[in-house]
Write a protein that holds these residues in place. Structure first.
Motif, PDB file in Angstrom:
ATOM      1  N   UNK A  79       0.824  -1.218   0.000  1.00 42.71           N
ATOM      2  CA  UNK A  79       0.000   0.000   0.000  1.00 42.71           C
ATOM      3  C   UNK A  79       0.855   1.263   0.000  1.00 42.71           C
ATOM      4  N   UNK A  80       2.025   1.218   0.655  1.00 43.79           N
ATOM      5  CA  UNK A  80       2.910   2.379   0.656  1.00 43.79           C
ATOM      6  C   UNK A  80       3.408   2.682  -0.749  1.00 43.79           C
ATOM      7  N   UNK A  81       3.691   1.634  -1.536  1.00 41.22           N
ATOM      8  CA  UNK A  81       4.147   1.849  -2.913  1.00 41.22           C
ATOM      9  C   UNK A  81       3.043   2.468  -3.766  1.00 41.22           C
ATOM     10  N   UNK A  82       1.812   2.029  -3.542  1.00 43.23           N
ATOM     11  CA  UNK A  82       0.696   2.606  -4.308  1.00 43.23           C
ATOM     12  C   UNK A  82       0.498   4.078  -3.937  1.00 43.23           C
ATOM     13  N   UNK A  83       0.614   4.387  -2.654  1.00 46.67           N
ATOM     14  CA  UNK A  83       0.497   5.780  -2.226  1.00 46.67           C
ATOM     15  C   UNK A  83       1.627   6.615  -2.821  1.00 46.67           C
ATOM     16  N   UNK A  84       2.834   6.088  -2.809  1.00 49.82           N
ATOM     17  CA  UNK A  84       3.967   6.802  -3.380  1.00 49.82           C
ATOM     18  C   UNK A  84       3.754   7.050  -4.867  1.00 49.82           C
ATOM     19  N   UNK A  85       3.191   6.054  -5.563  1.00 53.14           N
ATOM     20  CA  UNK A  85       2.927   6.220  -6.987  1.00 53.14           C
ATOM     21  C   UNK A  85       1.955   7.350  -7.264  1.00 53.14           C
ATOM     22  N   UNK A  86       0.940   7.505  -6.417  1.00 51.29           N
ATOM     23  CA  UNK A  86      -0.014   8.598  -6.603  1.00 51.29           C
ATOM     24  C   UNK A  86       0.645   9.949  -6.324  1.00 51.29           C
ATOM     25  N   UNK A  87       1.510   9.980  -5.330  1.00 51.18           N
ATOM     26  CA  UNK A  87       2.135  11.248  -4.952  1.00 51.18           C
ATOM     27  C   UNK A  87       3.108  11.755  -6.013  1.00 51.18           C
ATOM     28  N   UNK A  88       3.873  10.853  -6.608  1.00 47.54           N
ATOM     29  CA  UNK A  88       4.877  11.310  -7.572  1.00 47.54           C
ATOM     30  C   UNK A  88       4.224  11.841  -8.840  1.00 47.54           C
ATOM     31  N   UNK A  89       2.942  11.499  -9.069  1.00 46.94           N
ATOM     32  CA  UNK A  89       2.236  12.055 -10.221  1.00 46.94           C
ATOM     33  C   UNK A  89       1.834  13.504  -9.986  1.00 46.94           C
ATOM     34  N   UNK A  90       1.878  13.918  -8.737  1.00 40.62           N
ATOM     35  CA  UNK A  90       1.523  15.299  -8.385  1.00 40.62           C
ATOM     36  C   UNK A  90       2.646  15.887  -7.547  1.00 40.62           C
ATOM     37  N   UNK A  91       3.680  16.460  -8.172  1.00 37.08           N
ATOM     38  CA  UNK A  91       4.817  16.981  -7.414  1.00 37.08           C
ATOM     39  C   UNK A  91       4.428  17.984  -6.337  1.00 37.08           C
ATOM     40  N   UNK A  92       3.310  18.667  -6.517  1.00 36.53           N
ATOM     41  CA  UNK A  92       2.880  19.623  -5.502  1.00 36.53           C
ATOM     42  C   UNK A  92       2.457  18.966  -4.212  1.00 36.53           C
ATOM     43  N   UNK A  93       2.196  17.648  -4.247  1.00 40.77           N
ATOM     44  CA  UNK A  93       1.780  16.929  -3.042  1.00 40.77           C
ATOM     45  C   UNK A  93       2.963  16.384  -2.253  1.00 40.77           C
ATOM     46  N   UNK A  94       4.176  16.590  -2.762  1.00 40.96           N
ATOM     47  CA  UNK A  94       5.361  16.062  -2.093  1.00 40.96           C
ATOM     48  C   UNK A  94       5.843  17.039  -1.025  1.00 40.96           C
ATOM     49  N   UNK A  95       5.039  17.187   0.014  1.00 45.12           N
ATOM     50  CA  UNK A  95       5.416  18.016   1.147  1.00 45.12           C
ATOM     51  C   UNK A  95       4.740  17.479   2.402  1.00 45.12           C
ATOM     52  N   UNK A  96       5.243  17.878   3.543  1.00 42.40           N
ATOM     53  CA  UNK A  96       4.707  17.378   4.810  1.00 42.40           C
ATOM     54  C   UNK A  96       3.242  17.764   4.987  1.00 42.40           C
ATOM     55  N   UNK A  97       2.890  18.969   4.555  1.00 43.65           N
ATOM     56  CA  UNK A  97       1.520  19.446   4.759  1.00 43.65           C
ATOM     57  C   UNK A  97       0.517  18.568   4.030  1.00 43.65           C
ATOM     58  N   UNK A  98       0.828  18.185   2.795  1.00 40.42           N
ATOM     59  CA  UNK A  98      -0.080  17.327   2.042  1.00 40.42           C
ATOM     60  C   UNK A  98      -0.186  15.947   2.679  1.00 40.42           C
ATOM     61  N   UNK A  99       0.942  15.415   3.126  1.00 45.66           N
ATOM     62  CA  UNK A  99       0.915  14.108   3.780  1.00 45.66           C
ATOM     63  C   UNK A  99       0.130  14.160   5.087  1.00 45.66           C
ATOM     64  N   UNK A 100       0.167  15.298   5.773  1.00 41.34           N
ATOM     65  CA  UNK A 100      -0.560  15.421   7.036  1.00 41.34           C
ATOM     66  C   UNK A 100      -2.075  15.365   6.842  1.00 41.34           C
ATOM     67  N   UNK A 101      -2.550  15.698   5.639  1.00 40.14           N
ATOM     68  CA  UNK A 101      -3.987  15.663   5.393  1.00 40.14           C
ATOM     69  C   UNK A 101      -4.493  14.253   5.098  1.00 40.14           C
ATOM     70  N   UNK A 102      -3.590  13.314   4.858  1.00 43.64           N
ATOM     71  CA  UNK A 102      -3.974  11.937   4.550  1.00 43.64           C
ATOM     72  C   UNK A 102      -4.246  11.167   5.833  1.00 43.64           C
ATOM     73  N   UNK A 103      -4.989  10.069   5.753  1.00 41.45           N
ATOM     74  CA  UNK A 103      -5.132   9.204   6.928  1.00 41.45           C
ATOM     75  C   UNK A 103      -3.753   8.752   7.404  1.00 41.45           C
ATOM     76  N   UNK A 104      -3.496   8.896   8.697  1.00 37.10           N
ATOM     77  CA  UNK A 104      -2.162   8.614   9.226  1.00 37.10           C
ATOM     78  C   UNK A 104      -2.011   7.128   9.534  1.00 37.10           C
ATOM     79  N   UNK A 105      -1.897   6.362   8.454  1.00 38.89           N
ATOM     80  CA  UNK A 105      -1.712   4.916   8.568  1.00 38.89           C
ATOM     81  C   UNK A 105      -0.231   4.578   8.416  1.00 38.89           C
TER      82      UNK A 105
END
Length: 352
Positions: free
Chosen positions: A29-55
């Motif tokens: 699941x971490x690889x799938x999440x990483x794949x979604x994030x790299x498609x949106x470079x603007x999401x590669x920051x702590x703030x964007x990750x903080x809005x996700x479910x903290x699993x």
């Protein structure tokens, strides 16, 4: 892979077994999440990750990005607390939120930032601070159930609260002190602490010595078990302190041709790393592992603490082990007496 993400490729392909990396990329699941994030470079920051479910997957991806230098390092324990407070307060009714928010932000989190700046804010401390906020929320809910307010609170009410909730009485004190200092409730109120319980788990001298020898000589022990069990028995370190110990720094023979966007020099490397990159081992899981290998922590640490207090003053012990000075003084009082007699009495008493 885009140029800014090249350090991530280096981290992923630097594993000893590339087939495991391929398996991780296909199934995790971490690889799938990483794949979604790299498609949106603007999401590669702590703030964007903080809005996700903290699993676990979110924590793992964050650790990878920090390890690769794509995200800057930060105190994750502090971030866990601040994000948890924001989510928790947002779910409270307004009458409670206007009290819990300033208490959490200006009392709990402000003190936390000071400890974090000194490098002394652990995961266990984060859990304790969350517990203090939850106790304050529970207290306000109880006041509602009793048709009371902070301004109408009297000592008999507080005594009833403390009696009915023995596990929360000490956790409630920070909120009570904060409320009293700001004149939100009558002065002079206090929650009486129960009598301190003396430690009840120790080892006999032969048992302690044999376990220490096993730590030093049993080559079949896993490395993490050997390290943690030896540190407990030699220096009376608690597991919450052991998992925060840094690893020795490693030095490269040559610098990389293109350094990451964020320097990794500030990112802490742990002696006992956890599952997520850049995070320490979970102390509860480590305690289970030690028990599984026949080297439980509590009795061994109590015994090592007593041995240390024979040679060192309480204030030195408090500083070395990170315990409260009053706790060290209480232990010193016990050690100053004939604690071998106390141990014999404890062993003779029936176990409940």
């Amino acid at each position: 892979m885009a140029q800014p993400l090249q350090p991530l490729a280096v981290v992923l392909t630097g594993a000893e077994n590339p087939y495991r990396v391929l398996q991780w990329l296909r199934r995790s699941p971490a690889a799938r999440l990483l794949g979604r994030l790299v498609l949106d470079p603007g999401a590669l920051n702590h703030e964007s990750l903080d809005t996700l479910p903290q699993r676990a997957a979110t924590a793992y991806v964050r650790g990878l990005l920090v390890t690769a230098g794509i995200l800057p390092p930060r105190d994750e324990n502090l971030a866990l607390l601040t994000n948890w407070v924001a989510r928790t307060v947002a779910e409270l009714p307004a009458r409670h939120a206007h009290l819990i928010r300033p208490f959490a932000e200006w009392h709990i989190i402000r003190d936390t930032r000071r400890r974090s700046a000194r490098g002394r804010y652990t995961y266990a401390a984060h859990k304790g601070d969350c517990g203090n906020v939850l106790a304050a929320i529970d207290f306000l809910n109880w006041l509602d159930s009793q048709h009371l307010s902070l301004r109408r609170l009297q000592q008999p009410h507080l005594d009833t609260w403390a009696t009915d909730r023995p596990t929360l009485r000490s956790r409630s004190n920070p909120f009570l002190r904060w409320s009293t200092a700001r004149r939100l409730c009558p002065p002079g109120l206090s929650i009486e602490h129960p009598a301190s319980q003396l430690p009840g788990h120790f080892q006999a001298e032969d048992e302690a010595r044999n376990e220490l020898l096993r730590c030093l000589n049993d080559t079949a022990l896993p490395l993490d078990v050997w390290v943690a069990a030896a540190l407990i028995r030699l220096y009376a370190l608690p597991l919450t302190r052991i998992v925060e110990l840094p690893a020795r720094p490693s030095y490269r023979r040559s610098a990389p041709a293109r350094p990451p966007r964020h320097s990794n020099t500030a990112r802490r490397r742990y002696l006992l790393p956890g599952h997520s990159p850049g995070r320490p081992r979970n102390p509860l899981g480590l305690a289970d592992t030690l028990r599984h290998h026949g080297l439980p922590a509590r009795a061994a640490r109590n015994t090592a603490m007593m041995d240390a207090l024979v040679d060192l003053p309480p204030m030195v012990i408090a500083d070395l082990l990170g315990v409260h000075p009053k706790t060290a003084e209480r232990w010193a009082t016990l050690a100053g007496g004939n604690w071998s007699d106390y141990l014999a009495v404890r062993r003779a008493a029936p176990q409940g």
